[in-house]
Scaffold this motif. Sequence first.
Motif, mmCIF file in Angstrom:
data_model
loop_
_atom_site.group_PDB
_atom_site.id
_atom_site.type_symbol
_atom_site.label_atom_id
_atom_site.label_comp_id
_atom_site.label_asym_id
_atom_site.label_seq_id
_atom_site.Cartn_x
_atom_site.Cartn_y
_atom_site.Cartn_z
ATOM 1 N N PHE A 186 0.864 -1.175 0.000
ATOM 2 C CA PHE A 186 0.000 0.000 0.000
ATOM 3 C C PHE A 186 0.907 1.234 0.000
ATOM 4 O O PHE A 186 1.589 1.504 0.982
ATOM 5 N N VAL A 187 0.913 1.959 -1.104
ATOM 6 C CA VAL A 187 1.758 3.142 -1.241
ATOM 7 C C VAL A 187 0.924 4.372 -0.893
ATOM 8 O O VAL A 187 -0.153 4.575 -1.465
ATOM 9 N N GLY A 188 1.410 5.189 0.038
ATOM 10 C CA GLY A 188 0.669 6.354 0.499
ATOM 11 C C GLY A 188 0.858 7.570 -0.382
ATOM 12 O O GLY A 188 1.447 7.516 -1.464
ATOM 13 N N ALA A 189 0.375 8.695 0.130
ATOM 14 C CA ALA A 189 0.409 9.939 -0.639
ATOM 15 C C ALA A 189 1.824 10.431 -0.903
ATOM 16 O O ALA A 189 2.063 11.186 -1.857
ATOM 17 N N ALA A 190 2.792 10.020 -0.062
ATOM 18 C CA ALA A 190 4.181 10.417 -0.282
ATOM 19 C C ALA A 190 4.736 9.802 -1.558
ATOM 20 O O ALA A 190 5.641 10.347 -2.184
ATOM 21 N N GLY A 191 4.197 8.638 -1.957
ATOM 22 C CA GLY A 191 4.584 8.001 -3.214
ATOM 23 C C GLY A 191 5.917 7.281 -3.155
ATOM 24 O O GLY A 191 6.638 7.319 -2.154
ATOM 25 N N VAL A 192 6.240 6.595 -4.251
ATOM 26 C CA VAL A 192 7.533 5.927 -4.414
ATOM 27 C C VAL A 192 8.061 6.245 -5.807
ATOM 28 O O VAL A 192 7.294 6.503 -6.736
ATOM 29 N N HIS A 193 9.386 6.212 -5.926
ATOM 30 C CA HIS A 193 10.052 6.451 -7.206
ATOM 31 C C HIS A 193 10.904 5.234 -7.505
ATOM 32 O O HIS A 193 11.807 4.886 -6.729
ATOM 33 N N LEU A 194 10.637 4.556 -8.624
ATOM 34 C CA LEU A 194 11.313 3.303 -8.967
ATOM 35 C C LEU A 194 11.929 3.405 -10.364
ATOM 36 O O LEU A 194 11.432 2.800 -11.326
ATOM 37 N N PRO A 195 13.027 4.145 -10.516
ATOM 38 C CA PRO A 195 13.628 4.307 -11.847
ATOM 39 C C PRO A 195 14.192 3.021 -12.423
ATOM 40 O O PRO A 195 14.319 2.883 -13.641
ATOM 41 N N THR A 196 14.551 2.050 -11.556
ATOM 42 C CA THR A 196 15.130 0.797 -12.053
ATOM 43 C C THR A 196 14.073 -0.262 -12.347
ATOM 44 O O THR A 196 14.381 -1.290 -12.929
ATOM 45 N N ALA A 197 12.842 -0.028 -11.939
ATOM 46 C CA ALA A 197 11.767 -1.012 -12.153
ATOM 47 C C ALA A 197 10.447 -0.296 -12.393
ATOM 48 O O ALA A 197 9.579 -0.282 -11.514
ATOM 49 N N PRO A 198 10.272 0.327 -13.568
ATOM 50 C CA PRO A 198 9.025 1.060 -13.855
ATOM 51 C C PRO A 198 7.806 0.152 -13.715
ATOM 52 O O PRO A 198 7.860 -1.057 -13.971
ATOM 53 N N LEU A 199 6.712 0.752 -13.291
ATOM 54 C CA LEU A 199 5.467 0.022 -13.068
ATOM 55 C C LEU A 199 4.600 0.031 -14.325
ATOM 56 O O LEU A 199 4.507 1.047 -15.019
ATOM 57 N N ARG A 200 3.944 -1.082 -14.596
ATOM 58 C CA ARG A 200 2.974 -1.174 -15.686
ATOM 59 C C ARG A 200 1.630 -0.677 -15.193
ATOM 60 O O ARG A 200 1.243 -0.950 -14.052
ATOM 61 N N GLY A 201 0.924 0.074 -16.040
ATOM 62 C CA GLY A 201 -0.375 0.573 -15.614
ATOM 63 C C GLY A 201 -1.028 1.434 -16.676
ATOM 64 O O GLY A 201 -0.721 1.306 -17.865
ATOM 65 N N VAL A 202 -1.923 2.307 -16.225
ATOM 66 C CA VAL A 202 -2.650 3.189 -17.143
ATOM 67 C C VAL A 202 -2.668 4.600 -16.570
ATOM 68 O O VAL A 202 -2.596 4.800 -15.350
ATOM 69 N N HIS A 203 -2.760 5.580 -17.456
ATOM 70 C CA HIS A 203 -2.974 6.959 -17.048
ATOM 71 C C HIS A 203 -4.456 7.290 -17.197
ATOM 72 O O HIS A 203 -5.054 7.032 -18.246
ATOM 73 N N TRP A 204 -5.026 7.828 -16.139
ATOM 74 C CA TRP A 204 -6.402 8.325 -16.196
ATOM 75 C C TRP A 204 -6.329 9.818 -15.898
ATOM 76 O O TRP A 204 -6.130 10.220 -14.758
ATOM 77 N N GLY A 205 -6.440 10.590 -16.931
ATOM 78 C CA GLY A 205 -6.203 12.018 -16.781
ATOM 79 C C GLY A 205 -4.736 12.233 -16.460
ATOM 80 O O GLY A 205 -3.846 11.698 -17.130
ATOM 81 N N ASP A 206 -4.468 12.981 -15.400
ATOM 82 C CA ASP A 206 -3.092 13.261 -14.994
ATOM 83 C C ASP A 206 -2.537 12.221 -14.029
ATOM 84 O O ASP A 206 -1.364 12.302 -13.638
ATOM 85 N N GLU A 207 -3.349 11.258 -13.620
ATOM 86 C CA GLU A 207 -2.932 10.297 -12.600
ATOM 87 C C GLU A 207 -2.536 8.957 -13.209
ATOM 88 O O GLU A 207 -3.186 8.466 -14.140
ATOM 89 N N PHE A 208 -1.476 8.358 -12.660
ATOM 90 C CA PHE A 208 -1.040 7.029 -13.074
ATOM 91 C C PHE A 208 -1.544 6.007 -12.063
ATOM 92 O O PHE A 208 -1.386 6.181 -10.848
ATOM 93 N N ILE A 209 -2.147 4.926 -12.577
ATOM 94 C CA ILE A 209 -2.660 3.856 -11.720
ATOM 95 C C ILE A 209 -1.954 2.562 -12.091
ATOM 96 O O ILE A 209 -2.158 2.023 -13.186
ATOM 97 N N PRO A 210 -1.067 2.037 -11.230
ATOM 98 C CA PRO A 210 -0.383 0.768 -11.528
ATOM 99 C C PRO A 210 -1.376 -0.389 -11.527
ATOM 100 O O PRO A 210 -2.344 -0.378 -10.774
ATOM 101 N N THR A 211 -1.117 -1.380 -12.365
ATOM 102 C CA THR A 211 -2.026 -2.521 -12.466
ATOM 103 C C THR A 211 -1.264 -3.829 -12.216
ATOM 104 O O THR A 211 -0.034 -3.885 -12.278
ATOM 105 N N PHE A 212 -2.014 -4.878 -11.938
ATOM 106 C CA PHE A 212 -1.444 -6.211 -11.697
ATOM 107 C C PHE A 212 -2.451 -7.256 -12.158
ATOM 108 O O PHE A 212 -3.651 -6.985 -12.288
ATOM 109 N N ASP A 213 -1.975 -8.470 -12.404
ATOM 110 C CA ASP A 213 -2.831 -9.562 -12.857
ATOM 111 C C ASP A 213 -3.761 -10.006 -11.731
ATOM 112 O O ASP A 213 -3.351 -10.123 -10.577
ATOM 113 N N LEU A 214 -5.020 -10.265 -12.095
ATOM 114 C CA LEU A 214 -5.954 -10.833 -11.119
ATOM 115 C C LEU A 214 -5.762 -12.339 -11.013
ATOM 116 O O LEU A 214 -5.309 -12.969 -11.967
#
Length: 238
Positions: free
Chosen positions: A210-238
Motif C-alpha cells: 500500500f503506497v501512500g500519498a508520499a509516493g515511491v520512485h522506482l527508476p530501475t523497475a518502472p510500473l505497468r499501468g494506465v494513465h487516467w487524466g493526470d494520474e497514473f494507476i499501476p495494475t497487476f494480474d488478477l
Amino acid sequence: MEWQYCAVALRAQTASFRNPDFQNFQKTFPLPPPTTVVGLAGAALGLSPQAAQAYFEQTPFRLGVRGGARGQARDLWKYRTLPGRSVITRELLVDGWFQLVLGSPDHKLVGELAAALEAPVQALTLGQSDSLAKVVRVELLHGETESERCTSALVEGDVLAQVLAQAKWGQGFSLTVRDSDPMAYQLPTRFQYKSAYGVRAVVQRRLFSFVGAAGVHLPTAPLRGVHWGDEFIPTFDL
C-alpha cells in the motif's frame, strides 16, 4: 489485441477493509484489496461472490487501485460483552475517494463491466454492507503505459524492498517512518466457496504494498499501468 480498461471513480462517506491480522480491533487497510474490488464488480453485474470470482477467471484481467480518505474514525461495532465474545472496535476511513481500473484484451467483457458500473444491479459497497459507494464517473481507457512513480496506490510486491535495493546501484532514495510509507501484506486473492453466498476459505495469497500519498520512485523497475487524466494507476494480474 490491445488491452482495454474500465475505469470507475467512487466516493464513500465511510469505508472499511478489514486487516485479518487484527482480532478484537478491526483495523482497516488504506485501500480495497483485490477481493473487495472483485466483489464490488460482481455486485454491479448482479453476481454472487462465487460467480464474481469465476467471472474474472474466464479470461486474463488486470486490476488497478488508487485512492485515499480525508480522515479516520473508530466505530464501536460490538458493544455487549457476552460469554466467549469481546467488545470490538472497527476502524473506518471517512470521506473516501477511490479510482479502480479493470482491464482485459476481451473488449466485450470490459464494455459489459462499464455498463454494469453505470447502472449496478445491486448496491455497491466498500468493505461492509453499510458503506455505500457512489459512482462518480465511468470511462473506457485504451492501451497501457509505464511510470517510475506512483502515489496512493496498491502495487504488487514489496515496494519498500525495491526502494532499498536501489541504493546498491547508486540510485537516490529517502525513507521515513510514517503512515504514508509503503506497507506490504500477504493479501487474499482467491477463495474456495461452499456455496454461492456461503462460507469461504482463502486458497491463494499474494504480496502487495500500500503506497501512500508520499509516493515511491522506482527508476530501475518502472510500473505497468494506465494513465487516467493526470494520474497514473499501476495494475497487476488478477
